[in-house]
Scaffold this motif. Structure first.
Motif, PDB file in Angstrom:
ATOM      1  N   GLU A   1     -15.408   5.183  -3.697  1.00  8.69           N
ATOM      2  CA  GLU A   1     -15.358   7.194  -4.114  1.00  8.69           C
ATOM      3  C   GLU A   1     -14.308   7.716  -3.373  1.00  8.69           C
ATOM      4  O   GLU A   1     -13.856   8.598  -3.967  1.00  8.69           O
ATOM      5  CB  GLU A   1     -17.144   7.812  -3.858  1.00  8.69           C
ATOM      6  N   GLY A   2     -14.149   7.447  -2.460  1.00 11.15           N
ATOM      7  CA  GLY A   2     -13.438   7.921  -1.355  1.00 11.15           C
ATOM      8  C   GLY A   2     -11.389   7.458  -1.077  1.00 11.15           C
ATOM      9  O   GLY A   2     -10.550   7.742  -0.276  1.00 11.15           O
ATOM     10  N   GLY A   3     -11.674   5.863  -1.772  1.00 11.15           N
ATOM     11  CA  GLY A   3     -10.040   5.253  -1.564  1.00 11.15           C
ATOM     12  C   GLY A   3     -10.005   4.226  -2.297  1.00 11.15           C
ATOM     13  O   GLY A   3     -11.156   3.906  -2.909  1.00 11.15           O
TER      14      GLY A   3
ATOM     15  N   SER B   1       2.319  11.887   0.116  1.00 11.88           N
ATOM     16  CA  SER B   1       1.091  11.003  -0.885  1.00 11.88           C
ATOM     17  C   SER B   1       1.491  10.881  -1.593  1.00 11.88           C
ATOM     18  O   SER B   1       2.903  11.130  -2.104  1.00 11.88           O
ATOM     19  CB  SER B   1       0.604  12.744  -0.927  1.00 11.88           C
ATOM     20  N   PHE B   2       0.858   9.978  -3.353  1.00 14.04           N
ATOM     21  CA  PHE B   2       1.211   9.822  -4.028  1.00 14.04           C
ATOM     22  C   PHE B   2       0.165   9.928  -4.855  1.00 14.04           C
ATOM     23  O   PHE B   2      -0.963  10.222  -4.521  1.00 14.04           O
ATOM     24  CB  PHE B   2       2.103   8.206  -4.215  1.00 14.04           C
ATOM     25  N   THR B   3       0.602   9.089  -6.219  1.00  7.63           N
ATOM     26  CA  THR B   3      -0.493   9.301  -7.129  1.00  7.63           C
ATOM     27  C   THR B   3      -0.794   7.746  -7.913  1.00  7.63           C
ATOM     28  O   THR B   3      -0.498   6.829  -8.003  1.00  7.63           O
ATOM     29  CB  THR B   3      -0.615   9.620  -8.881  1.00  7.63           C
ATOM     30  N   LEU B   4      -2.776   7.257  -8.076  1.00 10.64           N
ATOM     31  CA  LEU B   4      -2.682   5.835  -8.218  1.00 10.64           C
ATOM     32  C   LEU B   4      -3.453   6.161  -9.641  1.00 10.64           C
ATOM     33  O   LEU B   4      -4.345   6.833  -9.660  1.00 10.64           O
ATOM     34  CB  LEU B   4      -3.774   5.551  -6.781  1.00 10.64           C
ATOM     35  N   ALA B   5      -2.936   5.091 -10.459  1.00 12.27           N
ATOM     36  CA  ALA B   5      -3.302   5.121 -11.626  1.00 12.27           C
ATOM     37  C   ALA B   5      -3.773   3.743 -11.550  1.00 12.27           C
ATOM     38  O   ALA B   5      -3.119   2.476 -11.460  1.00 12.27           O
ATOM     39  CB  ALA B   5      -2.283   5.113 -12.682  1.00 12.27           C
TER      40      ALA B   5
ATOM     41  N   PRO C   1      -1.513   7.133   2.156  1.00 11.36           N
ATOM     42  CA  PRO C   1      -2.065   5.573   2.468  1.00 11.36           C
ATOM     43  C   PRO C   1      -2.772   6.236   4.521  1.00 11.36           C
ATOM     44  O   PRO C   1      -2.146   7.798   4.645  1.00 11.36           O
ATOM     45  CB  PRO C   1      -0.706   5.419   3.348  1.00 11.36           C
ATOM     46  N   VAL C   2      -3.672   5.789   4.634  1.00 12.74           N
ATOM     47  CA  VAL C   2      -4.230   6.079   6.448  1.00 12.74           C
ATOM     48  C   VAL C   2      -4.198   4.564   6.961  1.00 12.74           C
ATOM     49  O   VAL C   2      -4.113   4.388   8.049  1.00 12.74           O
ATOM     50  CB  VAL C   2      -6.061   5.676   6.256  1.00 12.74           C
ATOM     51  N   TRP C   3      -3.825   2.866   6.703  1.00 14.29           N
ATOM     52  CA  TRP C   3      -3.488   2.134   6.871  1.00 14.29           C
ATOM     53  C   TRP C   3      -2.075   1.218   6.294  1.00 14.29           C
ATOM     54  O   TRP C   3      -2.628   1.005   5.262  1.00 14.29           O
ATOM     55  CB  TRP C   3      -4.841   1.581   7.868  1.00 14.29           C
ATOM     56  N   ARG C   4      -2.448  -0.021   6.971  1.00 10.72           N
ATOM     57  CA  ARG C   4      -1.379  -0.823   6.154  1.00 10.72           C
ATOM     58  C   ARG C   4      -1.199  -2.015   7.270  1.00 10.72           C
ATOM     59  O   ARG C   4      -1.392  -2.404   8.547  1.00 10.72           O
ATOM     60  CB  ARG C   4      -0.213  -0.381   6.057  1.00 10.72           C
ATOM     61  N   SER C   5      -1.519  -2.573   6.487  1.00  6.16           N
ATOM     62  CA  SER C   5      -1.444  -4.034   6.986  1.00  6.16           C
ATOM     63  C   SER C   5      -0.170  -5.186   6.190  1.00  6.16           C
ATOM     64  O   SER C   5      -0.959  -5.968   5.119  1.00  6.16           O
ATOM     65  CB  SER C   5      -2.592  -5.264   7.282  1.00  6.16           C
TER      66      SER C   5
ATOM     67  N   VAL D   1      -2.839  -1.917   1.582  1.00  8.74           N
ATOM     68  CA  VAL D   1      -2.151  -0.850   1.839  1.00  8.74           C
ATOM     69  C   VAL D   1      -3.548  -0.063   1.921  1.00  8.74           C
ATOM     70  O   VAL D   1      -4.740   0.010   0.802  1.00  8.74           O
ATOM     71  CB  VAL D   1      -1.494  -0.115   1.303  1.00  8.74           C
ATOM     72  N   GLY D   2      -4.510   0.818   2.905  1.00  9.33           N
ATOM     73  CA  GLY D   2      -5.789   1.370   2.550  1.00  9.33           C
ATOM     74  C   GLY D   2      -5.155   3.121   2.256  1.00  9.33           C
ATOM     75  O   GLY D   2      -4.015   3.400   2.670  1.00  9.33           O
ATOM     76  N   LEU D   3      -5.882   3.301   0.768  1.00  8.92           N
ATOM     77  CA  LEU D   3      -5.445   4.522   0.620  1.00  8.92           C
ATOM     78  C   LEU D   3      -6.940   5.218   0.528  1.00  8.92           C
ATOM     79  O   LEU D   3      -7.860   4.952   0.156  1.00  8.92           O
ATOM     80  CB  LEU D   3      -4.619   4.997  -0.783  1.00  8.92           C
ATOM     81  N   ALA D   4      -6.737   6.861   0.198  1.00 14.51           N
ATOM     82  CA  ALA D   4      -7.494   7.829   1.084  1.00 14.51           C
ATOM     83  C   ALA D   4      -7.545   8.722   0.112  1.00 14.51           C
ATOM     84  O   ALA D   4      -6.372   9.326  -0.136  1.00 14.51           O
ATOM     85  CB  ALA D   4      -7.649   8.927   1.733  1.00 14.51           C
TER      86      ALA D   4
END
Length: 80
Positions: free
Chosen positions: A34-36, A50-54, A66-70, A74-77
């Protein structure tokens, strides 16, 4: 291991697109809640704040940050 996420993530393997002012990039959505979400990119890319995920298959469109990256993951919120 103690789970620290506020909402349970569900593993998926779906094509997605992230879009922003100067274009868009295809991605693979690896998990979603629900959150990411977590996405995989073909190559390391500098993303905007910030951007849009579809995810067309699910008729899902969410504003993200984006909240983290490896490497290429990429982890998104999701943001309101």
């Amino acid at each position: 291991m103690i789970e620290k996420r506020a909402a349970q993530r569900h593993r998926v393997f779906k094509g997605g697109t992230i879009t922003f002012e100067n274009g868009g990039i295809a991605c693979i959505v690896r998990n979603v809640s629900e959150g990411g979400a977590a996405i995989d990119l073909d190559a390391p890319v500098t993303l905007p704040q910030s951007f849009t995920l579809a995810i067309a298959r699910d008729n899902l469109v969410r504003n993200c940050r984006p909240v983290w990256r490896s490497d290429r993951r990429v982890g998104l919120a999701f943001v309101q």
